[in-house]
Every structure is written in C-alpha cells, then in structure tokens.
Scaffold this active site. Structure first.
Site, PDB file in Angstrom:
ATOM      1  N   HIS A  60      18.741  42.335  52.938  1.00 19.59           N
ATOM      2  CA  HIS A  60      19.422  41.682  51.802  1.00 19.59           C
ATOM      3  C   HIS A  60      18.997  40.231  51.568  1.00 19.59           C
ATOM      4  O   HIS A  60      19.561  39.565  50.720  1.00 19.59           O
ATOM      5  CB  HIS A  60      20.957  41.741  51.941  1.00 19.59           C
ATOM      6  CG  HIS A  60      21.494  43.108  52.245  1.00 19.59           C
ATOM      7  ND1 HIS A  60      21.221  44.202  51.462  1.00 19.59           N
ATOM      8  CD2 HIS A  60      22.275  43.547  53.273  1.00 19.59           C
ATOM      9  CE1 HIS A  60      21.819  45.265  51.985  1.00 19.59           C
ATOM     10  NE2 HIS A  60      22.457  44.892  53.076  1.00 19.59           N
ATOM     11  N   ARG A  84      25.025  43.261  47.578  1.00 18.59           N
ATOM     12  CA  ARG A  84      25.363  44.185  46.485  1.00 18.59           C
ATOM     13  C   ARG A  84      24.449  44.016  45.284  1.00 18.59           C
ATOM     14  O   ARG A  84      24.488  44.824  44.351  1.00 18.59           O
ATOM     15  CB  ARG A  84      26.832  44.030  46.101  1.00 18.59           C
ATOM     16  CG  ARG A  84      27.750  44.437  47.267  1.00 18.59           C
ATOM     17  CD  ARG A  84      29.203  44.363  46.895  1.00 18.59           C
ATOM     18  NE  ARG A  84      29.567  45.317  45.858  1.00 18.59           N
ATOM     19  CZ  ARG A  84      30.779  45.407  45.321  1.00 18.59           C
ATOM     20  NH1 ARG A  84      31.736  44.597  45.748  1.00 18.59           N
ATOM     21  NH2 ARG A  84      31.033  46.281  44.382  1.00 18.59           N
ATOM     22  N   ARG A 144      44.998  32.518  19.810  1.00 13.05           N
ATOM     23  CA  ARG A 144      44.942  33.506  20.886  1.00 13.05           C
ATOM     24  C   ARG A 144      46.318  34.106  21.125  1.00 13.05           C
ATOM     25  O   ARG A 144      47.206  33.434  21.652  1.00 13.05           O
ATOM     26  CB  ARG A 144      44.418  32.860  22.182  1.00 13.05           C
ATOM     27  CG  ARG A 144      43.031  32.253  22.026  1.00 13.05           C
ATOM     28  CD  ARG A 144      41.979  33.334  21.968  1.00 13.05           C
ATOM     29  NE  ARG A 144      41.732  33.895  23.261  1.00 13.05           N
ATOM     30  CZ  ARG A 144      40.703  33.496  24.034  1.00 13.05           C
ATOM     31  NH1 ARG A 144      39.874  32.574  23.615  1.00 13.05           N
ATOM     32  NH2 ARG A 144      40.523  34.043  25.201  1.00 13.05           N
ATOM     33  N   PRO A 148      32.316  35.062  44.829  1.00  6.23           N
ATOM     34  CA  PRO A 148      32.240  33.600  44.701  1.00  6.23           C
ATOM     35  C   PRO A 148      32.768  33.152  43.340  1.00  6.23           C
ATOM     36  O   PRO A 148      32.362  33.674  42.308  1.00  6.23           O
ATOM     37  CB  PRO A 148      30.740  33.305  44.808  1.00  6.23           C
ATOM     38  CG  PRO A 148      30.088  34.554  45.267  1.00  6.23           C
ATOM     39  CD  PRO A 148      31.004  35.684  44.923  1.00  6.23           C
ATOM     40  N   GLU A 149      33.702  32.206  43.358  1.00  9.00           N
ATOM     41  CA  GLU A 149      34.227  31.626  42.125  1.00  9.00           C
ATOM     42  C   GLU A 149      33.619  30.232  41.953  1.00  9.00           C
ATOM     43  O   GLU A 149      32.832  29.793  42.774  1.00  9.00           O
ATOM     44  CB  GLU A 149      35.758  31.553  42.202  1.00  9.00           C
ATOM     45  CG  GLU A 149      36.439  32.917  42.283  1.00  9.00           C
ATOM     46  CD  GLU A 149      36.367  33.690  40.976  1.00  9.00           C
ATOM     47  OE1 GLU A 149      35.950  33.109  39.960  1.00  9.00           O
ATOM     48  OE2 GLU A 149      36.706  34.882  40.976  1.00  9.00           O
TER      49      GLU A 149
END
Ligand SMILES: [Zn+2]
Length: 281
Positions: A96, A114, A159, A2-3
């Site tokens: 789960h 997970r 950077r 998931p983002e």
C-alpha cells in the site's frame, strides 16, 4: 477518514521536510487511485523543486517549480485511508506504499490501503488553482477572516435543508465533517434538524465562531503527533478528540446529564442532546 484537521496536521508534519527540496525521482508503484495517477508526472516532476505547501479543504497541495520553468501544483487527497510520511531513503516500500517523492536525503511516501485517495497535477499555466474542477465548488475556508457569522447567514438564506446536512455539504464552508458537525451544533445549542434558512444572525455567528474553535482544537490536538511523520509506520496523523456528543448515544450529556440521542440525516449519524439543543418551531 482523514478530515480537514488531519490533513492540516499532515501538511504541518511534512512541510519542513519537503519545502525547498528537489524531487530527484517521482516513483509510482500503483497508479490505480480514485483517479489514475498520470504516469507522465514521473518525467514532469524530475528535478522539480517543491517551493511551498498549502491546503484547500481536504486537499494537501505541493507547489512545484519544474526544471523547464513550468509551475504547477500537486493536489493530494487522502481519501478514506491515505497518509503521508517521511522515510529514510533505504526504507523498503511496504504493501500500500503507492508513491514516493525521492529527495537527496529522504523520501516523502504516500500510503493508502483502500486507494480512495488521489494525486493530481495542475499546471498553473492552465489557470488559477482555485478554478480546478475539484476545488471549484468548495465553500470558504473555515479559518479565512472572511468566514464570519454574517457570511454564513448570507450564504444560507436559500437553504431549506437541515443545518447538520448543510454544514456537511461543504459548499458554504469546508472542513466540517460528520464528527465536527455534531460537536459544533451541540456547542451552539442548535437542534441538528433546524432548517438552515431559519437560523438567525445570532445563531449564524455562533456557528461560525464554533466551527473555527472546534477545528482549531482538533488541529492543536494533532500537533502533538507532528514528530510521528518522520520514520513512522504511516498510521500517524489521526487522532481522537474528547467528544461531547459524537458516538455517545445513550451516554449522559456533559452539560445536563440527559441521554445523548442518535438520528440519521442524509445517511449519516448525528448525535445531539434534545434538552440542550431543543427543536425550534
Ligand atoms: Zn444536554
């Protein structure tokens, strides 16, 4: 994984069902997430009211007013495979299904095969939520009005790393995961190996604009799944966009027709069109 868009869609999906609800019981079936769930929360959250929801980076946040007048926030991270959904009170917990928030008429259920996710409590009496160690180093929110091309330009001057890697790091701006980093740079016509500090203000403006556009498009795409957060199998909240370059190595560029290339940067795959995104010297 998931983002940010998936987390925001998850928040939008559960918000109408949790906001203003009283937690009758907080059930932890398996506390062994990435960080152990504090079992004392089963007492702390009893009869607490969820006042509102929020999101910071990939953390879904439930603000709670506790029975003893304490105020706090639950930081929920979905890790690699986590999801939240609303279920009827008599829905048996499946494998789960690690945590339930029990309300009068329904439950919020956290599912994570997970177990790389986490559920952390922050007592607001201790300090501002943004000072929490998990949030402290996060960059600005992409939809914050203060995130502009000028902001990106100013915060990238020191950077030297490649722009793709800097976007992914999340300490300038959060939410640009691996898929979206490739897509943003394609739309900006910037080579992913370009040194971040060499970017011009004009390029920085394109990046800020496209970060907002690409992430909003993903959230809008997920909007069609909002109903799936109720009584679903827990696999909702993930959605596939049409990508211009991501995972399209060897396929024709949607603009020029030349083959999309794949390289590896900081152990992550990057996709780009060498013709539309030429390297600058
Ligand atoms: Zn091209």
């Amino acid at each position: 994984m998931p983002e940010l868009p998936e987390v925001e869609v998850s928040r939008l999906g559960i918000d109408p069902h949790v906001r203003g609800q009283i937690i009758q019981q907080f059930i932890v079936r398996n506390a062994s997430l990435r960080w152990p769930v504090d079992l004392r929360l089963q007492e702390t959250l009893k009869n607490a009211t969820i006042t509102h929801t929020a999101r910071r980076g990939k953390y879904l946040i439930l603000y709670c007013a506790c029975e003893d007048d304490a105020q706090g926030a639950l930081l929920i991270h979905l890790g690699m495979s986590g999801s939240v959904r609303i279920v009827a009170p008599d829905t048996p917990a499946q494998k789960h299904d690690h945590i339930d928030w029990v309300f009068e008429t329904h439950r919020l259920r956290y599912h994570d095969p997970r177990r790389f996710g986490s559920v952390i409590w922050h007592d607001l009496a201790v300090g501002d939520l943004n000072l929490h160690p998990r949030l402290l180093s996060l960059g600005i929110e992409p939809f914050d009005d203060a995130f502009t091309g000028e902001y990106f330009y100013q915060h990238s001057r020191n950077r030297s790393q490649a722009i793709k890697v800097a976007l992914l790091a999340g300490d300038i701006v959060v939410g640009v995961g691996n898929i979206y980093a490739s897509e943003v740079l394609f739309r900006c016509k910037i080579h992913p190996e370009t040194s971040t500090k060499s970017l011009t203000l004009a390029q920085s403006k394109r990046i800020a604009a496209q970060v907002k556009i690409v992430l909003q498009a993903a959230i809008d795409k997920g909007g069609s799944t909002l109903k799936d957060f109720v009584n679903s199998d827990g696999k909702s909240g993930y959605f596939q966009m049409h990508y211009n370059v991501y995972d399209r190595a060897g396929e024709p560029c949607t603009v020029c027709g030349r083959a999309i290339q794949r390289i590896v940067q900081a152990q992550r795959a990057t996709y780009f069109c060498a013709h539309c995104q030429p390297a600058t010297q």
